[in-house]
Write a protein that holds these residues in place. Structure first.
Motif, PDB file in Angstrom:
ATOM      1  N   PRO A  75      39.046  56.375  34.158  1.00  0.00           N
ATOM      2  CA  PRO A  75      38.363  55.365  33.693  1.00  0.00           C
ATOM      3  C   PRO A  75      37.463  54.651  34.517  1.00  0.00           C
ATOM      4  O   PRO A  75      36.800  53.141  33.673  1.00  0.00           O
ATOM      5  CB  PRO A  75      39.566  53.845  33.881  1.00  0.00           C
ATOM      6  N   LEU A  76      36.957  54.596  36.140  1.00  0.00           N
ATOM      7  CA  LEU A  76      35.852  54.043  36.648  1.00  0.00           C
ATOM      8  C   LEU A  76      34.652  54.624  36.277  1.00  0.00           C
ATOM      9  O   LEU A  76      33.883  54.082  35.730  1.00  0.00           O
ATOM     10  CB  LEU A  76      35.967  54.779  38.005  1.00  0.00           C
ATOM     11  N   VAL A  77      34.610  55.993  35.621  1.00  0.00           N
ATOM     12  CA  VAL A  77      33.122  56.793  35.037  1.00  0.00           C
ATOM     13  C   VAL A  77      33.161  56.655  33.571  1.00  0.00           C
ATOM     14  O   VAL A  77      32.116  57.118  32.827  1.00  0.00           O
ATOM     15  CB  VAL A  77      32.788  57.906  35.426  1.00  0.00           C
ATOM     16  N   LEU A  78      34.166  56.049  32.821  1.00  0.00           N
ATOM     17  CA  LEU A  78      34.490  56.187  31.020  1.00  0.00           C
ATOM     18  C   LEU A  78      33.728  55.337  30.600  1.00  0.00           C
ATOM     19  O   LEU A  78      34.079  54.309  31.169  1.00  0.00           O
ATOM     20  CB  LEU A  78      36.092  56.379  30.902  1.00  0.00           C
TER      21      LEU A  78
ATOM     22  N   ALA B 111      37.917  44.319  42.177  1.00  0.00           N
ATOM     23  CA  ALA B 111      38.749  44.991  40.523  1.00  0.00           C
ATOM     24  C   ALA B 111      39.141  43.566  39.782  1.00  0.00           C
ATOM     25  O   ALA B 111      38.360  43.389  38.712  1.00  0.00           O
ATOM     26  CB  ALA B 111      40.321  44.527  40.832  1.00  0.00           C
ATOM     27  N   TRP B 112      38.167  42.113  40.312  1.00  0.00           N
ATOM     28  CA  TRP B 112      37.983  40.763  39.467  1.00  0.00           C
ATOM     29  C   TRP B 112      37.102  40.794  39.502  1.00  0.00           C
ATOM     30  O   TRP B 112      36.673  40.031  37.972  1.00  0.00           O
ATOM     31  CB  TRP B 112      38.623  39.335  40.890  1.00  0.00           C
ATOM     32  N   ALA B 113      36.479  41.321  40.170  1.00  0.00           N
ATOM     33  CA  ALA B 113      34.682  41.300  39.582  1.00  0.00           C
ATOM     34  C   ALA B 113      34.330  41.943  38.309  1.00  0.00           C
ATOM     35  O   ALA B 113      33.995  41.838  37.877  1.00  0.00           O
ATOM     36  CB  ALA B 113      33.513  41.446  40.378  1.00  0.00           C
ATOM     37  N   ARG B 114      34.809  43.016  38.178  1.00  0.00           N
ATOM     38  CA  ARG B 114      34.623  43.988  37.624  1.00  0.00           C
ATOM     39  C   ARG B 114      35.384  43.663  36.741  1.00  0.00           C
ATOM     40  O   ARG B 114      35.111  43.810  35.149  1.00  0.00           O
ATOM     41  CB  ARG B 114      35.762  45.323  37.916  1.00  0.00           C
ATOM     42  N   ALA B 115      36.774  42.534  36.311  1.00  0.00           N
ATOM     43  CA  ALA B 115      37.248  42.104  35.267  1.00  0.00           C
ATOM     44  C   ALA B 115      36.634  41.413  34.250  1.00  0.00           C
ATOM     45  O   ALA B 115      36.713  40.850  32.979  1.00  0.00           O
ATOM     46  CB  ALA B 115      39.050  42.328  35.554  1.00  0.00           C
ATOM     47  N   LEU B 116      36.250  40.219  35.330  1.00  0.00           N
ATOM     48  CA  LEU B 116      35.428  39.372  34.625  1.00  0.00           C
ATOM     49  C   LEU B 116      34.053  39.612  33.558  1.00  0.00           C
ATOM     50  O   LEU B 116      33.568  39.161  33.304  1.00  0.00           O
ATOM     51  CB  LEU B 116      34.725  38.303  36.198  1.00  0.00           C
ATOM     52  N   GLY B 117      33.808  40.610  34.746  1.00  0.00           N
ATOM     53  CA  GLY B 117      32.158  41.256  33.613  1.00  0.00           C
ATOM     54  C   GLY B 117      32.525  42.334  32.861  1.00  0.00           C
ATOM     55  O   GLY B 117      32.012  42.642  31.784  1.00  0.00           O
ATOM     56  N   GLU B 118      34.132  42.213  32.081  1.00  0.00           N
ATOM     57  CA  GLU B 118      34.422  43.597  31.670  1.00  0.00           C
ATOM     58  C   GLU B 118      33.898  42.991  29.740  1.00  0.00           C
ATOM     59  O   GLU B 118      34.263  41.685  29.550  1.00  0.00           O
ATOM     60  CB  GLU B 118      35.723  43.302  31.042  1.00  0.00           C
TER      61      GLU B 118
ATOM     62  N   SER C  95      39.360  47.814  35.652  1.00  0.00           N
ATOM     63  CA  SER C  95      39.737  47.139  37.475  1.00  0.00           C
ATOM     64  C   SER C  95      40.292  47.861  38.274  1.00  0.00           C
ATOM     65  O   SER C  95      40.445  47.902  39.583  1.00  0.00           O
ATOM     66  CB  SER C  95      39.344  45.807  37.193  1.00  0.00           C
ATOM     67  N   LEU C  96      41.543  48.039  37.444  1.00  0.00           N
ATOM     68  CA  LEU C  96      42.786  49.155  38.425  1.00  0.00           C
ATOM     69  C   LEU C  96      42.144  49.987  39.281  1.00  0.00           C
ATOM     70  O   LEU C  96      42.513  50.320  40.284  1.00  0.00           O
ATOM     71  CB  LEU C  96      43.883  49.455  37.349  1.00  0.00           C
ATOM     72  N   PRO C  97      41.403  50.926  38.849  1.00  0.00           N
ATOM     73  CA  PRO C  97      40.935  52.453  39.807  1.00  0.00           C
ATOM     74  C   PRO C  97      40.102  51.423  41.175  1.00  0.00           C
ATOM     75  O   PRO C  97      40.693  52.171  41.919  1.00  0.00           O
ATOM     76  CB  PRO C  97      39.687  53.231  38.761  1.00  0.00           C
TER      77      PRO C  97
END
Lengths: 357, 264
Positions: free
Chosen positions: B99-102, B200-207, B147-149
């Motif tokens: 999921p990180l690279v998907l 993880a949080w930063a990745r989720a905020l930008g999702e 973000s979990l990964p």
């Protein structure tokens, strides 16, 4: 004083397991209050043996019995927390986020003692290793010697029947090591369980232990009291530990000793058959030319290394046989000894001892 | 000879320095553009609208839920991964990083095929009247998926850094695995957990991609700040810029606060 162990008892263990390339089969026995030192070169299986006794590594054969409790045999195994065991490793391994007192109280707390009681016991243990002033210190504020003493207090705070010390002084600098060694000796005298001390420092073994067990390549090569081993080492490694030149040899009734691997010694102390022969390094004299006179053992050899130890020097020699000589600094400079130099080495026949192998 | 040496040194500086400078410009110029083109006099008025507030609240709620899920589910997973020496662990770890690279949109499609009405789980759920896609729950699922990964990898790395002999000592002192984890393992990897949470949080905020595919773009329900930026860019670019500034500010403040405390 609350005791968490049932009875005071001895250790009877046979540790058999494979670890990497080495196949370990080591038997250890000791009575209550005894200190057994396990000595051996690096990679001989000492630490693995200790971890197996602690229950961290499972046995593949043999047993561990402490008094009337069977801790392990194949198919039946107590976990480390079901054994009354204390473990102290080379670099102390204190829990870095806990103060000294909480490190020591960790064991009693884990074993279900109430908080207050655990703390009292921790303070008491720290006091016994002379650290009353540092109970609130964090591990990073402690010197290596203090950390080692906290680790010892922590290992003893659960009142273990078996105390395992794996190179407890190896990480200390020489000054600290001497002081910590005497503190350790004092604390162990007051400890009534069995102590297994892994070390490769002869001084640790000779000053702390009641009995020595030499382990080489996973096997016990010699056991005995320090006095026994000092008098009659029975493996090349034991010979190195007690600082003697040791040869596996064949002796005849006339005092001729043929060394396995080459060379002949003459002795006034003949033993027939398969023998060990020892030559104290201090009994070896070095000469520039072939010596004349009473020495009946003389060989032309080449110097392989020279190391200084205080006022004397140890000179490694090789040729017909290998030999270590201990000579004074005066002789080093008088003979201008250096690596690669050809010299004559001589030993009086009265200095060569033999005993059955 | 000396001159030649200096020449070579200057040459070396240039060979490394020019690409390095270009890299800095590539990263910093867009941020600068954002700051330069913001109409600061309109900023507050742009942001003080019900639409923005609703999206902001939704973003903060869903990213907090995502962070909590990472903490609750990701920490035990990281612990088990860090301690396993099973050969299959390597494959599992590789699988978890997919999921990180998907591409996030592909993630969104995959989520639909799982939780959608005809999805492998969604079918059964809709029999109970439970609908996941195009709800706030879907937003959380999409954010967690991406973000979990990050969290698991960061925390597992920290846990692998623990000296295994600490546990051997703790076990001989009478601690069970769980007690060791609680009293020694977790306290020692707290910085790793904090930085994993921040990532993880930063990745989720930008999702954006997975959310819009799987959860849609419904104000008040699934329209998070990034989705609102996308919508406003069509309608009023200046409002999009203002919201971007808001997102930038939230990220910088939270990461800055964590950095002072935990990240080095």
């Amino acid at each position: 004083m609350t005791s968490t162990r049932s009875t005071l008892t001895g250790l009877d263990a046979r540790v058999r397991l494979r670890r990497g390339a080495i196949d370990i089969d080591v038997s250890l026995r000791a009575g209550a209050g005894e200190v057994v030192a396990v000595l051996g070169p690096n990679g001989s299986g000492k630490t693995t043996t200790v971890l197996a006794l602690a229950g961290v590594l499972p046995l593949e054969g043999g047993h561990v019995r402490v008094g009337d409790e069977l801790w392990e045999e194949v198919g039946r195994r107590r976990t480390p927390q079901e054994r009354h065991v204390g473990l102290m490793l080379a670099d102390s391994l204190l829990f870095p986020h806990l103060r000294a007192v909480d490190n020591v109280a960790y064991g009693p707390r884990s074993r279900g003692l109430p908080k207050g009681e655990s703390r009292t016991r921790a303070l008491d243990e720290l006091d016994r290793v002379g650290l009353s002033a540092l109970v609130h210190a964090r591990p990073r504020e402690l010197s290596s010697g203090q950390a080692a003493r906290v680790a010892l207090a922590r290992a003893l705070a659960t009142r273990p029947s078996l105390l395992l010390l794996d190179e407890p002084l190896a990480a200390l600098d020489p000054d600290t090591r001497a002081r910590t060694r005497s503190d350790l000796a004092a604390r162990l005298t007051a400890y009534d369980g069995v102590t297994v001390l892994v070390t490769h420092d002869p001084l640790d073994a000779l000053t702390l232990a009641d009995r020595l067990v030499f382990v080489e390549d996973g096997r016990v090569t010699q056991t005995g009291t320090p006095a026994d081993v000092l008098r009659e080492p029975r493996s090349a490694y034991a010979g190195t530990v007690v600082g003697l030149n040791l040869y596996a040899a064949h002796g005849d009734s006339h005092g001729h000793v043929a060394i396995e691997g080459g060379g002949v010694l003459v002795t006034t102390d003949p033993t027939e058959g398969r023998v060990w022969a020892t030559v104290p390094p201090g009994a070896v004299s070095l000469h520039r030319h072939e010596p004349e006179g009473s020495a009946r053992n003389a060989w032309p050899l080449r110097i392989t290394d020279v190391t200084l130890q205080g006022q004397s020097a140890r000179v490694g020699l090789a040729g017909e046989l290998t030999l270590t000589a201990e000579v004074t600094l005066e002789s080093v400079s008088a003979l201008a000894l250096h690596v690669g130099q050809a010299v004559w080495a001589s030993v009086k026949a009265t200095e060569v001892r033999t005993y059955p192998r | 000879m000396v001159g030649g040496g200096t020449g070579r040194r200057v040459g070396g500086r240039l060979v490394l320095g020019v690409p390095a400078l270009l890299a800095v410009l590539l990263l910093v110029l867009p941020l600068l553009a954002l700051l330069l083109r913001t109409d600061w006099s309109r900023l507050l008025a742009d942001l003080a609208t019900p639409t923005v507030w609703t999206a902001l609240r939704l973003s903060l709620t869903t990213t907090s839920c995502t962070a909590a899920l990472c903490l609750l589910l990701g920490t035990p997973l990281a612990w088990l991964l860090a301690r396993s020496d099973h050969p299959g662990t390597r494959w599992l770890r590789a699988l978890l990083t997919v999921p990180l690279v998907l591409p996030p949109v592909v993630g969104g499609v995959a989520l639909l095929l799982t939780w959608g009405r005809n999805g492998i789980l969604g079918g059964a759920l809709s029999a109970f009247g439970i609908q996941i896609p195009f709800t706030t729950v879907a937003v959380v699922l999409a954010e967690t998926f991406v973000s979990l990964p990050f969290y698991v990898l960061a925390v597992e790395g920290a846990m692998r850094g623990l000296d295994p002999r600490l546990e051997a000592v703790a076990r001989t002192l009478g601690a069970s695995e769980l007690r060791y984890l609680r009293t020694v393992g977790l306290p020692l990897v707290l910085p790793g957990i904090a930085s994993g949470l921040a990532l993880a949080w930063a990745r989720a905020l930008g999702e954006f991609g997975a959310t819009i595919t799987f959860a849609g773009n419904f104000p008040g329900r699934t329209q998070t700040l990034p989705l609102l930026v996308y919508v406003e860019l069509e309608r009023d670019p200046q409002v999009a810029t203002s919201i971007s500034i808001l997102l930038l500010a939230i990220s910088v403040v939270v990461l800055g606060a964590l950095r002072g405390r935990w990240l080095r």
